[in-house]
Design a protein around this motif. Structure first.
Motif, mmCIF file in Angstrom:
data_model
loop_
_atom_site.group_PDB
_atom_site.id
_atom_site.type_symbol
_atom_site.label_atom_id
_atom_site.label_comp_id
_atom_site.label_asym_id
_atom_site.label_seq_id
_atom_site.Cartn_x
_atom_site.Cartn_y
_atom_site.Cartn_z
ATOM 1 N N LYS A 175 0.838 -1.211 0.000
ATOM 2 C CA LYS A 175 0.000 0.000 0.000
ATOM 3 C C LYS A 175 0.869 1.254 0.000
ATOM 4 O O LYS A 175 0.554 2.254 -0.631
ATOM 5 N N ALA A 176 2.001 1.193 0.710
ATOM 6 C CA ALA A 176 2.881 2.367 0.789
ATOM 7 C C ALA A 176 3.779 2.487 -0.448
ATOM 8 O O ALA A 176 4.368 3.547 -0.674
ATOM 9 N N ARG A 177 3.894 1.401 -1.220
ATOM 10 C CA ARG A 177 4.786 1.404 -2.383
ATOM 11 C C ARG A 177 4.056 0.819 -3.596
ATOM 12 O O ARG A 177 4.399 -0.257 -4.071
ATOM 13 N N PRO A 178 3.020 1.485 -4.081
ATOM 14 C CA PRO A 178 2.289 0.910 -5.217
ATOM 15 C C PRO A 178 3.016 1.100 -6.552
ATOM 16 O O PRO A 178 2.705 0.433 -7.531
ATOM 17 N N LYS A 179 3.999 1.966 -6.611
ATOM 18 C CA LYS A 179 4.520 2.447 -7.886
ATOM 19 C C LYS A 179 5.686 1.632 -8.446
ATOM 20 O O LYS A 179 5.846 1.523 -9.668
ATOM 21 N N GLN A 180 6.486 1.015 -7.566
ATOM 22 C CA GLN A 180 7.721 0.356 -8.014
ATOM 23 C C GLN A 180 7.485 -0.705 -9.093
ATOM 24 O O GLN A 180 8.257 -0.818 -10.036
#
Lengths: 253, 253
Positions: free
Chosen positions: A169-174
């Motif tokens: 949820k805190a890192r959806p972009k990688q």
């Protein structure tokens, strides 16, 4: 000092993938330390104190385990999968390295477990039949530039790729950034699998290609498998095709 | 057609590392197929036919398994370690791909096992705490130039390296060539471990550095672990130091 630490791999979840060695250690420990999701798998029993903790406090958890072992406790530190693969074995040794000298005299044993890439591979067929790389996509502890360098190198070497921790949820972009890069490095028809929660009731496998994949289906419970140039599908009359990376290289080039 | 194939990972050897799923499958099969070294681990029982075969006949063995399953047998194909990692899962699917169409309708299940790199990592501490590559050094099925390209790429990406099949009586030279190349690519003080037969009575671990290693200690039962630039030792008052690749990258640069 008679304490001990077992760093215990619980495997992906099902009892059939928990080693007898790990089961035996779970019976011996006086204290169990781990992320709530993992300690919740262990049934309570007399003489066992369970210390659940939140995710992303691996070093606090490790120091706690080391301290309890110094007090003479038999401590189990549990990890999902294999504690040696991006997991608690490294966290405990990092804490030990920067802690009091007496921690280095402790008896510490790592008990391996089936890791997510193995469970995913078993379901898919034989994607890891050829040389492969395992990369954690989390940039909490390493710079994104290093992850990019490793995706590039893994593609230069035409390795199969197993991506751990693809998104949270805190890192959806990688995972979107990783796919954008991989699409420049590998052919669009490269087989890609999103293997979620393999072995658990909410298991879900999406088999697609690098060109057509939606990276948005990946979450923290997903292992992403990306083929080498030799990786291909074997169609079956029923059911999902097998994914095969042959042991042989030239035969498929 | 009611036959079935279980491709069963026996793990590195000890019973404590054999999964309950694999144990249960071994009880169910009518026919067991594998390299003598692996089928010899399985106690005979009524109703079980054991078909041992020599090493390096993986495709013959796979075709035999597929044929028996077509005849309605419940076949176990056994591998040491994890059948998905450079082992029988790929061999069976290669045979299936080039065989009669009816083979594709067979029920085939891969049962993962603890692989040699995980057993080695557990003994050493946490060498696989960071991103890693697994490479089979055998050039029976792929050109040596590809192996060199992969050693180069793995070093460009600063991956930890787990080398499988480093040497055999017929291939004593590859591991020397690999070390000659790796010494140009990685610092001399890089930790190196030769982890032989981990979990078996003849287990032997040699912990050294890339500069000082004698590649001649590697044989077919050896997993060679080569550190990344972040991999280092943690000394202990007694016993072998721990090998740690921290999860964090910048903290150790």
């Amino acid at each position: 000092m008679t304490g001990k630490i077992y760093i215990i791999g619980l495997g992906p979840g099902p009892a059939g993938w928990l080693t007898p060695e790990a089961s035996a250690a779970l019976e011996k420990v006086t204290d169990l330390i781990g992320y709530f999701t993992y300690v919740d798998r262990i049934p309570p029993r007399d003489g066992l104190t369970i210390h659940g903790s939140d995710n992303r406090v691996e070093l606090d958890r490790s120091r706690h385990a080391l301290q309890l072992a110094c007090e003479g406790k038999i401590v189990g530190v549990v990890s999902g999968g294999d504690p040696g693969v991006f997991a608690m074995a490294a966290a405990v040794l990092e804490a030990l390295e920067h802690g009091p000298q007496e921690w280095r005299a402790l008896d510490i044993e790592v008990l391996p477990g089936i890791s997510a890439m193995q469970a995913a591979a078993a379901r898919l067929g034989a994607p890891l039949g050829g040389d492969f790389c395992a990369i954690s996509l989390s940039d909490n502890l390493k710079p994104w530039s290093l992850i990019e360098r490793r995706l590039q190198a893994a593609s230069d070497g035409d390795f199969v790729l197993a991506l751990y921790n693809p998104a949270s949820k805190a890192r959806p972009k990688q995972i979107f950034d990783a796919f954008a890069l991989l699409r420049k490095l590998r052919p669009a028809q490269t087989p890609v699998a999103f293997a979620r929660a393999v072995g658990r009731p909410d298991e879900r496998i999406v088999l697609t290609t690098l060109g057509e994949a939606d990276p948005g289906v990946a979450d923290m419970s997903t292992l992403v498998m990306i083929g080498a140039t030799t990786t291909h599908l074997i169609e079956r009359p029923e059911g999902r095709p097998f994914v095969l990376t042959p042991r042989s290289y030239e035969a498929n080039r």
